[in-house]
Design an enzyme around this catalytic site. Structure first.
Site, PDB file in Angstrom:
ATOM      1  N   ASN A 153       0.762  -1.303   0.046  1.00 24.00           N
ATOM      2  CA  ASN A 153      -0.004  -0.109   0.143  1.00 24.00           C
ATOM      3  C   ASN A 153       0.949   1.297  -0.009  1.00 24.00           C
ATOM      4  OD1 ASN A 153       0.943  -0.448   2.727  1.00 24.00           O
ATOM      5  ND2 ASN A 153      -1.054   0.038   3.480  1.00 24.00           N
ATOM      6  N   PRO A 177      10.197  -5.856  -1.376  1.00 20.43           N
ATOM      7  CA  PRO A 177       8.888  -5.078  -1.669  1.00 20.43           C
ATOM      8  C   PRO A 177       8.052  -6.428  -1.801  1.00 20.43           C
ATOM      9  CG  PRO A 177      10.546  -4.394  -3.265  1.00 20.43           C
ATOM     10  CD  PRO A 177      11.230  -5.529  -2.612  1.00 20.43           C
ATOM     11  N   THR A 232       0.880 -13.350   7.895  1.00 20.00           N
ATOM     12  CA  THR A 232       2.258 -13.307   7.586  1.00 20.00           C
ATOM     13  C   THR A 232       3.042 -13.129   8.628  1.00 20.00           C
ATOM     14  OG1 THR A 232       1.496 -12.507   5.381  1.00 20.00           O
ATOM     15  CG2 THR A 232       3.840 -12.419   5.954  1.00 20.00           C
ATOM     16  N   GLU A 250       4.796  -4.391  11.729  1.00 16.44           N
ATOM     17  CA  GLU A 250       3.809  -3.536  11.498  1.00 16.44           C
ATOM     18  C   GLU A 250       2.458  -4.185  10.853  1.00 16.44           C
ATOM     19  OE1 GLU A 250       3.249  -0.593  12.695  1.00 16.44           O
ATOM     20  OE2 GLU A 250       5.492  -0.259  13.270  1.00 16.44           O
ATOM     21  N   CYS A 284      -3.400   0.458   6.928  1.00 13.24           N
ATOM     22  CA  CYS A 284      -3.674  -0.459   8.096  1.00 13.24           C
ATOM     23  C   CYS A 284      -4.068   0.094   9.297  1.00 13.24           C
ATOM     24  CB  CYS A 284      -2.052  -0.760   8.299  1.00 13.24           C
ATOM     25  SG  CYS A 284      -0.907   0.554   8.672  1.00 13.24           S
ATOM     26  N   GLU A 459       7.605   2.076  14.480  1.00 15.21           N
ATOM     27  CA  GLU A 459       8.412   2.898  13.558  1.00 15.21           C
ATOM     28  C   GLU A 459       8.420   4.358  13.845  1.00 15.21           C
ATOM     29  OE1 GLU A 459       6.958   0.883   9.857  1.00 15.21           O
ATOM     30  OE2 GLU A 459       8.990   0.110   9.980  1.00 15.21           O
TER      31      GLU A 459
HETATM   32  P1  NDP Z   1       1.124  -9.719   3.087  1.00 18.06           P
HETATM   33  O1  NDP Z   1       1.083 -10.006   4.611  1.00 18.06           O
HETATM   34  O2  NDP Z   1       0.243 -10.573   2.412  1.00 18.06           O
HETATM   35  O3  NDP Z   1       2.558  -9.368   2.519  1.00 18.06           O
HETATM   36  C1  NDP Z   1       3.579  -8.583   3.428  1.00 18.06           C
HETATM   37  C2  NDP Z   1       4.587  -9.020   2.738  1.00 18.06           C
HETATM   38  O4  NDP Z   1       5.236 -10.220   3.326  1.00 18.06           O
HETATM   39  C3  NDP Z   1       4.900  -9.161   1.398  1.00 18.06           C
HETATM   40  O5  NDP Z   1       6.046  -8.537   0.676  1.00 18.06           O
HETATM   41  C4  NDP Z   1       4.846 -10.622   1.138  1.00 18.06           C
HETATM   42  O6  NDP Z   1       5.348 -10.936  -0.002  1.00 18.06           O
HETATM   43  C5  NDP Z   1       5.660 -11.175   2.396  1.00 18.06           C
HETATM   44  N1  NDP Z   1       5.502 -12.588   2.665  1.00 18.06           N
HETATM   45  C6  NDP Z   1       4.583 -13.010   2.675  1.00 18.06           C
HETATM   46  N2  NDP Z   1       4.577 -14.434   3.302  1.00 18.06           N
HETATM   47  C7  NDP Z   1       6.006 -14.461   3.789  1.00 18.06           C
HETATM   48  C8  NDP Z   1       6.624 -15.294   4.541  1.00 18.06           C
HETATM   49  N3  NDP Z   1       6.055 -16.724   4.725  1.00 18.06           N
HETATM   50  N4  NDP Z   1       7.806 -15.103   4.992  1.00 18.06           N
HETATM   51  C9  NDP Z   1       8.408 -13.823   4.593  1.00 18.06           C
HETATM   52  N5  NDP Z   1       7.613 -12.898   3.898  1.00 18.06           N
HETATM   53  C10 NDP Z   1       6.399 -13.253   3.414  1.00 18.06           C
HETATM   54  O7  NDP Z   1       0.388  -8.143   3.337  1.00 18.06           O
HETATM   55  P2  NDP Z   1      -0.014  -7.299   2.145  1.00 18.06           P
HETATM   56  O8  NDP Z   1       0.939  -7.007   1.310  1.00 18.06           O
HETATM   57  O9  NDP Z   1      -1.229  -8.182   1.469  1.00 18.06           O
HETATM   58  O10 NDP Z   1      -0.487  -6.002   2.939  1.00 18.06           O
HETATM   59  C11 NDP Z   1      -1.451  -5.557   3.321  1.00 18.06           C
HETATM   60  C12 NDP Z   1      -1.578  -5.800   4.866  1.00 18.06           C
HETATM   61  O11 NDP Z   1      -0.264  -5.158   5.443  1.00 18.06           O
HETATM   62  C13 NDP Z   1      -2.517  -5.494   5.786  1.00 18.06           C
HETATM   63  O12 NDP Z   1      -2.905  -6.633   6.623  1.00 18.06           O
HETATM   64  C14 NDP Z   1      -2.231  -4.171   6.296  1.00 18.06           C
HETATM   65  O13 NDP Z   1      -2.934  -3.883   7.607  1.00 18.06           O
HETATM   66  C15 NDP Z   1      -0.723  -4.389   6.532  1.00 18.06           C
HETATM   67  N6  NDP Z   1      -0.299  -3.259   6.683  1.00 18.06           N
HETATM   68  C16 NDP Z   1       0.399  -2.827   7.977  1.00 18.06           C
HETATM   69  C17 NDP Z   1       0.804  -1.467   8.307  1.00 18.06           C
HETATM   70  C18 NDP Z   1       1.507  -1.242   9.508  1.00 18.06           C
HETATM   71  O14 NDP Z   1       2.170  -0.329   9.414  1.00 18.06           O
HETATM   72  N7  NDP Z   1       0.977  -1.568  10.705  1.00 18.06           N
HETATM   73  C19 NDP Z   1       0.918  -0.575   7.068  1.00 18.06           C
HETATM   74  C20 NDP Z   1       0.587  -1.214   6.000  1.00 18.06           C
HETATM   75  C21 NDP Z   1      -0.004  -2.310   5.698  1.00 18.06           C
HETATM   76  P3  NDP Z   1       4.087 -11.145  -1.500  1.00 18.06           P
HETATM   77  O15 NDP Z   1       3.680  -9.714  -1.465  1.00 18.06           O
HETATM   78  O16 NDP Z   1       4.909 -11.638  -2.533  1.00 18.06           O
HETATM   79  O17 NDP Z   1       3.104 -12.114  -0.927  1.00 18.06           O
END
Ligand code: NDP
Length: 485
Positions: A153, A177, A232, A250, A284, A459
């Site tokens: 995002n 990323p 995740t 986060e 988020c 953060e």
């Molecule tokens: P995901 O949890 O699907 O993915 C986050 C990252 O982790 C991606 O780069 C993903 O790769 C990677 N990933 C997935 N599985 C693994 C694993 N087993 N080991 C290591 N890395 C892994 O989140 P989204 O990208 O869909 O983002 C949305 C989520 O992020 C929402 O829940 C949102 O609330 C949260 N978020 C939290 C924030 C905060 O600051 N608290 C800010 C922004 C978002 P890939 O994309 O290739 O699957």
């Protein structure tokens, strides 16, 4: 392809490609057009990045904090000078309106680099006087190689929010990323390099979850910082625990916003818009459970719907007149539409929106549900789209109890003109980031992060330094050493 980067990865100060990695297509969410094709990191690429980060870290840590800070601050200036092209790249990567990205993404990344660049020269330990003339001191040390894993995002902001405190403390980083938004972190790495960052200190590798997983468990890695979902987060935290690695998590949220009858309703409506529809709801910390005191609920909903009807302009997000973009991907659009159907099936009432927009791209109408109860799926699970639920309440105690009745604890907000009440309510909120008469601002000077399932660590702010360094304690004996025998 109009956003094709020079190569998929940035390692040791240069772009690197390995076409043996599975293809990652980068899709412009407003049209479905493929704008770049990259390749997932192979094992060889992961190895190259970790080896580069490991080799570069000691010399980077050996510089003075002022020297490290100078590089970060130079990068901040370069990012600001390049704001428009970085914002256009971010818009193509995410589908977020250029109107937003021009003020919220690269600029926020530059703020982090400037802030932590400024702090770097003052990161010190302390002197501790002890009885008998003995004393102790502490040395603030870098952790070593950090891994950053980002969500889709805010790709530019997430890369900078993680890199800035990590690098200020003398760590190196390998950043992955989200596969959905692979573009902007590459340009950030290139800018850092042009600003004078030594080769290998900040590296970017592309890939899906498996690449992230392979980074976390490598013996050279000292810390993992993830921005992502709770499922995740659980996996990443567990994998990091194996090697007793430091973590920052986060994660997701389902945050409450409580609007009392004495609130300035226009401000409250603005807060609800910022906390639900900015970035098409893909934030988020969004306050998606909007508790409105019963006597003003109808007036609140009427003003909110009026503002949405007047202010939402959908279209090509690269057009600066557009205020509302698509979901980042078709998959995310389907998830959001699924939640809207479920809300309707469980008896919530659509007061506005409620369906896919009738146009190309992955647009979902900004949606307001009324008649929502706490047990409905749309009131319990993170949707990560433009879906706001209005719930009503009668007493302060009830609003607090219902706000806290969630596994998440990322953010919470209150709107009231009674300041004693405002402070009482935020004290009672079980959330890491709280707002009084505002919502979703995230200045770098303020800690950001969640409690409960929403995360670990913070953060931004001086607090982030604690998450990217550790203290070595040194006892200094100045007199005799007494021993029992
Ligand atoms: P995901 O949890 O699907 O993915 C986050 C990252 O982790 C991606 O780069 C993903 O790769 C990677 N990933 C997935 N599985 C693994 C694993 N087993 N080991 C290591 N890395 C892994 O989140 P989204 O990208 O869909 O983002 C949305 C989520 O992020 C929402 O829940 C949102 O609330 C949260 N978020 C939290 C924030 C905060 O600051 N608290 C800010 C922004 C978002 P890939 O994309 O290739 O699957």
């Amino acid at each position: 392809m109009r956003a094709q980067p020079k190569a998929s990865h940035f390692i040791n100060g240069r772009y690197v490609e390995d076409t043996a990695g599975a293809a990652i297509d980068c899709v412009y969410a407003a049209s479905g057009e493929v704008i770049a094709r990259l390749h997932e990191a192979t094992d060889a690429i992961v190895e190259e990045a970790l080896a580069a980060a490991k080799a570069a870290q000691p010399a980077w840590a050996a510089l003075s904090g002022t020297e490290r800070g100078r590089v970060l601050r130079r990068a901040a200036d370069m990012i600001r000078a390049e704001n428009r092209s970085l914002s256009e790249l971010e818009t193509m990567d995410t589908g977020k309106p250029l109107q937003e990205t021009l003020v919220a993404d690269a600029t926020s990344g530059a703020d982090a680099l400037e802030y932590f660049g400024g702090l770097a020269g003052s990161l010190t330990g302390e002197h501790i006087p002890l009885p008998g003339g003995d004393w102790a001191y502490t040395i603030r040390e870098a952790l070593g190689v950090c891994v950053g894993i980002g969500a889709w995002n805010y790709p530019t902001q997430i890369a900078c929010w993680k890199a800035s405190p990590a690098l200020a403390c003398g760590n190196s980083m390998v950043f992955k990323p989200s596969e959905t938004t692979p573009l902007s972190a590459l340009r950030i790495a290139e800018i850092l390099s042009e600003a004078g960052l030594p080769d290998g200190v900040f590296n970017v590798v592309q890939g899906r979850g498996a690449v992230g997983a392979s980074l976390i468990t490598d013996a050279r890695v000292a810390k993992v910082s993830l921005t992502g979902s709770v499922p995740t987060g659980r996996k990443v935290y567990a994998a990091a625990a194996e090697g007793m690695r430091h973590v920052t998590m986060e994660l997701g949220g389902k945050s409450p916003m409580v609007i009392f009858a004495d609130a300035d309703l226009d401000k409250a409506v603005s807060g609800a818009i910022l906390g639900n529809f900015y970035s098409s709801g893909q934030v988020c910390s969004n306050g998606t459970r909007v508790y409105v005191e019963r006597s003003v609920r109808e007036a609140f909903v009427a003003r909110l719907v009026e503002r949405l009807k007047a202010g939402v302009v959908m279209g090509d997000p690269l057009d600066e007149a557009v205020t509302f973009g698509p979901m980042v991907s078709e998959a995310q659009m389907e998830i959001v539409l699924g939640y809207i159907s479920q809300g309707i099936a469980e008896g919530a009432v659509v007061a506005h929106g409620g369906k896919r927009a009738d146009r190309d791209g992955f647009f979902v109408e900004p949606t307001v549900f009324t008649g929502v109860t706490d047990d409905m799926t749309i009131a319990r699970e993170e949707i990560f789209g433009p879906v706001l639920s209005v719930l009503d309440f009668d007493t302060e105690e009830e609003a607090i109890a219902r706000s806290n009745d969630t596994v998440f604890g990322l953010a919470a907000g209150v709107f009231t003109q009674d300041f004693a009440r405002a402070h009482r309510v935020v004290k009672a909120f079980e959330a890491g980031t709280c707002y009084i008469n505002h919502y979703n601002a995230a200045p770098v000077e303020m800690p950001f992060g969640g409690s409960k399932l929403s995360g670990v660590g913070r953060e931004n702010s001086k607090g982030a330094i604690e998450n990217y360094s550790e203290m070595k304690a040194v006892y200094v004996g100045m007199g005799d050493v007494e021993a029992p025998f």
